[in-house]
Design a protein around this motif. Structure first.
Motif, PDB file in Angstrom:
ATOM      1  N   UNK A   1      50.432  62.465 -16.883  1.00 20.89           N
ATOM      2  CA  UNK A   1      50.467  63.693 -16.666  1.00 20.89           C
ATOM      3  C   UNK A   1      50.925  64.197 -15.552  1.00 20.89           C
ATOM      4  N   UNK A   2      51.182  63.374 -14.407  1.00 16.53           N
ATOM      5  CA  UNK A   2      51.829  64.134 -13.200  1.00 16.53           C
ATOM      6  C   UNK A   2      53.444  64.195 -13.432  1.00 16.53           C
ATOM      7  N   UNK A   3      53.806  63.201 -14.274  1.00 20.28           N
ATOM      8  CA  UNK A   3      55.476  63.471 -14.703  1.00 20.28           C
ATOM      9  C   UNK A   3      55.347  64.756 -15.527  1.00 20.28           C
ATOM     10  N   UNK A   4      54.636  64.976 -16.569  1.00 17.76           N
ATOM     11  CA  UNK A   4      54.465  66.081 -17.322  1.00 17.76           C
ATOM     12  C   UNK A   4      54.714  67.506 -16.644  1.00 17.76           C
ATOM     13  N   UNK A   5      53.683  67.515 -15.572  1.00 18.41           N
ATOM     14  CA  UNK A   5      53.507  68.701 -14.808  1.00 18.41           C
ATOM     15  C   UNK A   5      54.930  68.981 -13.889  1.00 18.41           C
ATOM     16  N   UNK A   6      55.366  67.568 -13.476  1.00 18.91           N
ATOM     17  CA  UNK A   6      56.539  67.891 -12.522  1.00 18.91           C
ATOM     18  C   UNK A   6      57.779  68.433 -13.375  1.00 18.91           C
ATOM     19  N   UNK A   7      57.986  67.785 -14.781  1.00 21.55           N
ATOM     20  CA  UNK A   7      58.751  68.273 -15.593  1.00 21.55           C
ATOM     21  C   UNK A   7      58.861  69.955 -15.681  1.00 21.55           C
ATOM     22  N   UNK A   8      57.454  70.331 -15.898  1.00 21.57           N
ATOM     23  CA  UNK A   8      57.245  71.749 -16.284  1.00 21.57           C
ATOM     24  C   UNK A   8      57.500  72.565 -14.823  1.00 21.57           C
ATOM     25  N   UNK A   9      57.450  71.957 -13.702  1.00 26.53           N
ATOM     26  CA  UNK A   9      57.790  72.678 -12.263  1.00 26.53           C
ATOM     27  C   UNK A   9      59.425  72.887 -12.298  1.00 26.53           C
ATOM     28  N   UNK A  10      59.825  71.760 -12.662  1.00 28.09           N
ATOM     29  CA  UNK A  10      61.065  71.707 -12.826  1.00 28.09           C
ATOM     30  C   UNK A  10      61.774  72.940 -13.706  1.00 28.09           C
ATOM     31  N   UNK A  11      61.405  72.942 -14.691  1.00 30.20           N
ATOM     32  CA  UNK A  11      61.763  74.010 -15.792  1.00 30.20           C
ATOM     33  C   UNK A  11      61.493  75.239 -15.231  1.00 30.20           C
ATOM     34  N   UNK A  12      60.382  75.479 -14.525  1.00 31.25           N
ATOM     35  CA  UNK A  12      59.951  76.762 -13.951  1.00 31.25           C
ATOM     36  C   UNK A  12      60.950  77.426 -12.639  1.00 31.25           C
ATOM     37  N   UNK A  13      61.353  76.291 -12.000  1.00 31.33           N
ATOM     38  CA  UNK A  13      61.991  76.433 -11.042  1.00 31.33           C
ATOM     39  C   UNK A  13      63.608  76.745 -11.489  1.00 31.33           C
ATOM     40  N   UNK A  14      64.110  76.073 -12.326  1.00 30.23           N
ATOM     41  CA  UNK A  14      65.635  76.288 -12.945  1.00 30.23           C
ATOM     42  C   UNK A  14      65.363  77.590 -13.541  1.00 30.23           C
ATOM     43  N   UNK A  15      64.628  78.096 -14.571  1.00 29.12           N
ATOM     44  CA  UNK A  15      64.564  79.386 -15.242  1.00 29.12           C
ATOM     45  C   UNK A  15      64.332  80.437 -13.997  1.00 29.12           C
ATOM     46  N   UNK A  16      63.412  80.359 -13.235  1.00 27.71           N
ATOM     47  CA  UNK A  16      63.310  81.304 -12.024  1.00 27.71           C
ATOM     48  C   UNK A  16      64.601  81.383 -11.184  1.00 27.71           C
ATOM     49  N   UNK A  17      65.423  80.497 -10.876  1.00 26.89           N
ATOM     50  CA  UNK A  17      66.391  80.497 -10.002  1.00 26.89           C
ATOM     51  C   UNK A  17      67.709  81.235 -10.932  1.00 26.89           C
ATOM     52  N   UNK A  18      67.663  80.935 -12.329  1.00 23.78           N
ATOM     53  CA  UNK A  18      68.413  81.429 -13.198  1.00 23.78           C
ATOM     54  C   UNK A  18      68.277  82.997 -13.145  1.00 23.78           C
ATOM     55  N   UNK A  19      67.177  83.343 -13.252  1.00 28.14           N
ATOM     56  CA  UNK A  19      66.680  84.897 -13.526  1.00 28.14           C
ATOM     57  C   UNK A  19      67.086  85.474 -12.178  1.00 28.14           C
ATOM     58  N   UNK A  20      66.762  84.829 -11.158  1.00 37.15           N
ATOM     59  CA  UNK A  20      66.964  85.703  -9.731  1.00 37.15           C
ATOM     60  C   UNK A  20      68.588  85.655  -9.558  1.00 37.15           C
ATOM     61  N   UNK A  21      69.503  84.701 -10.177  1.00 33.86           N
ATOM     62  CA  UNK A  21      70.929  85.026  -9.719  1.00 33.86           C
ATOM     63  C   UNK A  21      71.645  85.961 -10.983  1.00 33.86           C
ATOM     64  N   UNK A  22      70.635  86.620 -11.781  1.00 33.00           N
ATOM     65  CA  UNK A  22      71.202  87.388 -12.976  1.00 33.00           C
ATOM     66  C   UNK A  22      71.292  88.851 -12.155  1.00 33.00           C
TER      67      UNK A  22
END
Lengths: 111, 492
Positions: A1-22
Motif C-alpha cells: 500500500x505504501x509503495x502504491x501511494x509513494x508512486x502516486x506521490x511521484x506522479x503528482x510531483x512529476x505532473x505538477x513540476x511539468x505544469x509549473x514549467x509550462x
C-alpha cells in the motif's frame, strides 16, 4: 500500500513540476495545486498508513494510528486552499488587465 | 511557563482583526495601529529583560509538556529579534502614515501590516518546526496582499512570480517536515536536536538538512535571490522598507536556528555549503549593486549582499561569529529599514527612481542627505556606528577558522556596498537641481520622525556596542551551545 501511494506521490510531483514549467498561467496554477496535493499525501504516508485502530481511548486496541500527521495535513490543506484561492483571483485580475495570462506577457520591462 | 510570550503575536493579530471593522475610519485606524505598535515594543522589551535576568523563557500551549503540543521559546536571540521587529515595525508604520495614501489605508493596509508582524514575531518565537511553517505562511499571505495592494500592472505581474516562488518553496518545506517526521518522529526543535544527535546525522538527515536549507534560502534570498530585486521593487516604499528589513531576516533566522541547534553534526557538509552559497550571494549581490542606476535596484541588491554576509557568519559557526551574526542581524534590520525610508523621501522629493534624473537635493533636504551619508558608513561598517561590531566579530573568526577566501569576499563586499551607496549619495544630493517636485513640509516632518528615531538607534547601537554586546553575547552563547536551549525546553 505504501509503495502504491509513494508512486502516486511521484506522479503528482512529476505532473505538477511539468505544469509549473509550462507557459500558460492556468497550467502553472494547476501545477502548484498538484504539487501541494503530492506533499499532503507524502505527509500522510510518512507516518505510516493504517498501523492500528483510530486513536480513541475507547477502542482498547493494541496499536493506534499516529494522529499528528493528520492534524498537520489539515492545517496545511487549509493554508494551501487559501493561497490557491488568492492565486487564482490574482491570475484572473492579471488576465483582465491584459496580456498576462502566460509567461511571455508577464516578463518584466527591459531596463 | 511565561504567558507573556504569546503577546507579540496576540497584540498585532487582535489589532488586525479590529481594524477590519473600521474600514472607513482612517484616523481611528491609525490611532489603534500606533497604540498597538507601541504596546508591542513595550512587551518585547519586557521579554528581553526577563530573558536577561531569568534565562530562556518557554510557554507550553494548552499546558502540553514538550515534546507534545506546541511550545514557544524565547531565548535571547529570539527575544532581541522580536524587539527589533517591534521597533522597526513601528517606524515603518509611522512612515506609512505619511506616505502610503488614503486609498490603500481604506483597503485594509494596516490589517495586512499587523498580520505580517504577527507572522514575523511568531516565526522568531516558535519552538516547533511545523508551527514555523504556519507562521511563515501567515507572514507570506500578508506579504502577498501588501505587494499587490493597489493593483497596478507591475504589482500584479511581480506578485504572480512572488507567489509562485513561495508556493513551491512552502511545498518543499512541508515535504522536508514530512521526511523529518518520518525519520525522527518529532517536530519540536529541541526534541529534534536530541533525536538527530542520537540517530547520528547520516545520509537521510543530510538530505533533509539540505532540503530545509534550500527552502530557507529561497525565503531569505541566499543564492536563490532571483525573485527578490523585481518583487521588492513593485510595492510602495513603506512596504519595501518593511519587507527589506524583516522578511529576508526571517529566512536567515530559520537558517541560523536549524543549523545551530538541529543539524550540527556534519559541519563539513552543511556549513561548507552555506559558506559557498554565502560567498556566491555576496559576489552576485555586489555585481548587481554596482551595475544598476536605479535607486530601488541598488537598495535591493544591498539586501542581497547583507544576506550573504550574515550567512557567512552562520557558516563559520564559532561562538564569536554567532555573536557577530546576532549583532549584525539586529543592525541590518534597523539600518535597512532606515535606508528604504530615506530612499522613500528621495523618491518623493524627485518623483523618479532613476539616478540620472536626480541631483542637488542637499540644498533642499540637508538632513536627509547627511543622514543618508552616515547610514551608508554604518552599512559599510565604519567604527563608531552599528555595523562595525558585528562585522569585525564575523570576519575575525572567519580568518581564525582559516576561511580566508570567504572572509576576503566578505571584506570586499563591504567595498561594493560603499561604492554603490556613495554613488547614490553623489548622484542624488550633489550636482545641480534636476527636479521641481516638492514634499509638503508637514509631510516631510512626518516622514522625518521615524527616520530620525531609527537613525538615533543606529548611532546608539554603535556607540553603546559594549552594552548591546552584553545581550548579544547571551544570545550567541545559546546558539554556540544548544544544550542550554534543549534543557530549557525539555526540562520536565
Amino acid at each position: 500500500m505504501e509503495l502504491l501511494v509513494a508512486l502516486a506521490i511521484g506522479v503528482l510531483f512529476t505532473v505538477g513540476v511539468y505544469l509549473v514549467l509550462s507557459k500558460g498561467l492556468l497550467r502553472i496554477l494547476l501545477g502548484t495545486t498538484l504539487i501541494t496535493h503530492g506533499v499532503h499525501l507524502l505527509l500522510l504516508t510518512m507516518a505510516g498508513l493504517k498501523t492500528g485502530a483510530s486513536p480513541l481511548l475507547g477502542e482498547k486496541a493494541e496499536a493506534y494510528v499516529d494522529p499528528l500527521p493528520q492534524a498537520l495535513i489539515l492545517t496545511s490543506i487549509v493554508i494551501s486552499f487559501g493561497v490557491s484561492a488568492f492565486f487564482i483571483v490574482l491570475a484572473y485580475r492579471a488576465y483582465r488587465s491584459g496580456g498576462m495570462d502566460d509567461v511571455e506577457g508577464s516578463k518584466g520591462e527591459r531596463r | 511557563m511565561n504567558n507573556l510570550l504569546v503577546l507579540p503575536l496576540l497584540i498585532p493579530a487582535v489589532t488586525a482583526v479590529i481594524l477590519i471593522f473600521l474600514k472607513e475610519r482612517i484616523g481611528l485606524q491609525r490611532m489603534i495601529s500606533a497604540i498597538s505598535a507601541c504596546l508591542n515594543i513595550a512587551v518585547a522589551a519586557v521579554i528581553v529583560y526577563q530573558v536577561s535576568t531569568d534565562g530562556i523563557q518557554t510557554l507550553y500551549m494548552g499546558g502540553w509538556i514538550p515534546p507534545y503540543g506546541i511550545v514557544f521559546v524565547a531565548d535571547m536571540f529570539a527575544a532581541l529579534l522580536v524587539l527589533v521587529t517591534a521597533v522597526v515595525g513601528a517606524a515603518c508604520l509611522f512612515f506609512s502614515f505619511a506616505s502610503i495614501g488614503e486609498e490603500r489605508e481604506r483597503f485594509y493596509y494596516y490589517t495586512f501590516f499587523h498580520f505580517l508582524l504577527t507572522g514575523v514575531s511568531g516565526s522568531f518565537l516558535t519552538g516547533d518546526l511545523f508551527n514555523l511553517f504556519v507562521c511563515f505562511e501567515v507572514l507570506l499571505v500578508a506579504s502577498y496582499a501588501m505587494i499587490v495592494l493597489g493593483g497596478t500592472r507591475v504589482q500584479l505581474r511581480e506578485t504572480l512570480k512572488y507567489i509562485l516562488v513561495n508556493v513551491v518553496s512552502s511545498s518543499l518545506f512541508v515535504a522536508a517536515i514530512a521526511y523529518l517526521y518520518a525519520a525522527t518522529g518529532t517536530l519540536n526543535m529541541a526534541h529534534l536536536a536530541v533525536r538527530v544527535a542520537e540517530a547520528g546525522q547520516g545520509g537521510v538527515m543530510n538530505v533533509i538538512a539540505v532540503v530545509l536549507l534550500l527552502v530557507f534560502s529561497l525565503k531569505a534570498g541566499l543564492l536563490l535571490f532571483f525573485w527578490l530585486p523585481d518583487s521588492y521593487s513593485a510595492p510602495p516604499v513603506a512596504v519595501r522598507a518593511l519587507f527589506g528589513a524583516l522578511l529576508t531576516k526571517v529566512g536567515l533566522y530559520a537558517i541560523t536556528r536549524t543549523f545551530s541547534l538541529i543539524f550540527v553534526h556534519d559541519l563539513g557538509l552543511t556549513h561548507t555549503l552555506i559558506g559557498w552559497m554565502a560567498g556566491a550571494t555576496m559576489i552576485l549581490g555586489a555585481i548587481g549593486a554596482v551595475a544598476y542606476n536605479d535607486l530601488s535596484r541598488i537598495f535591493n541588491y544591498n539586501i542581497v549582499i547583507s544576506v550573504g554576509f550574515i550567512a557567512f557568519g552562520v557558516s563559520v559557526a564559532t561562538a564569536d561569529s554567532l555573536n557577530g551574526v546576532v549583532f549584525y542581524l539586529m543592525h541590518d534590520m534597523v539600518a535597512k529599514a532606515l535606508l528604504f525610508i530615506l530612499g522613500g523621501m528621495i523618491i518623493a522629493a524627485t518623483g523618479t527612481e532613476q539616478l540620472q534624473q536626480m541631483g542637488g537635493l542637499i540644498r533642499r533636504y540637508p538632513w536627509t542627505g547627511w543622514m543618508f551619508f552616515i547610514l551608508a558608513l554604518a552599512l559599510v561598517g565604519v567604527p563608531p556606528l552599528s555595523g562595525f561590531a558585528g562585522k569585525v566579530m564575523m570576519i575575525r573568526s572567519g580568518f581564525g577558522e582559516q576561511e580566508v577566501a570567504l572572509s576576503l569576499i566578505a571584506l570586499a563586499s563591504s567595498f561594493a556596498v560603499l561604492y554603490s551607496l556613495i554613488k547614490v549619495f553623489r548622484e542624488v544630493f550633489w550636482g545641480g537641481e534636476r527636479s521641481e517636485e516638492e514634499i509638503h513640509p508637514l509631510r516631510y516632518k512626518a516622514m522625518m520622525a521615524p527616520a530620525a528615531v531609527l537613525f538615533v538607534i543606529v548611532i546608539l547601537m554603535g556607540i553603546g556596542a559594549e552594552t548591546v554586546n552584553g545581550y548579544v553575547a547571551q544570545a550567541g552563547s545559546v546558539l554556540a551551545d544548544p544544550v542550554q536551549y534543549i534543557n530549557a525546553v525539555m526540562k520536565e
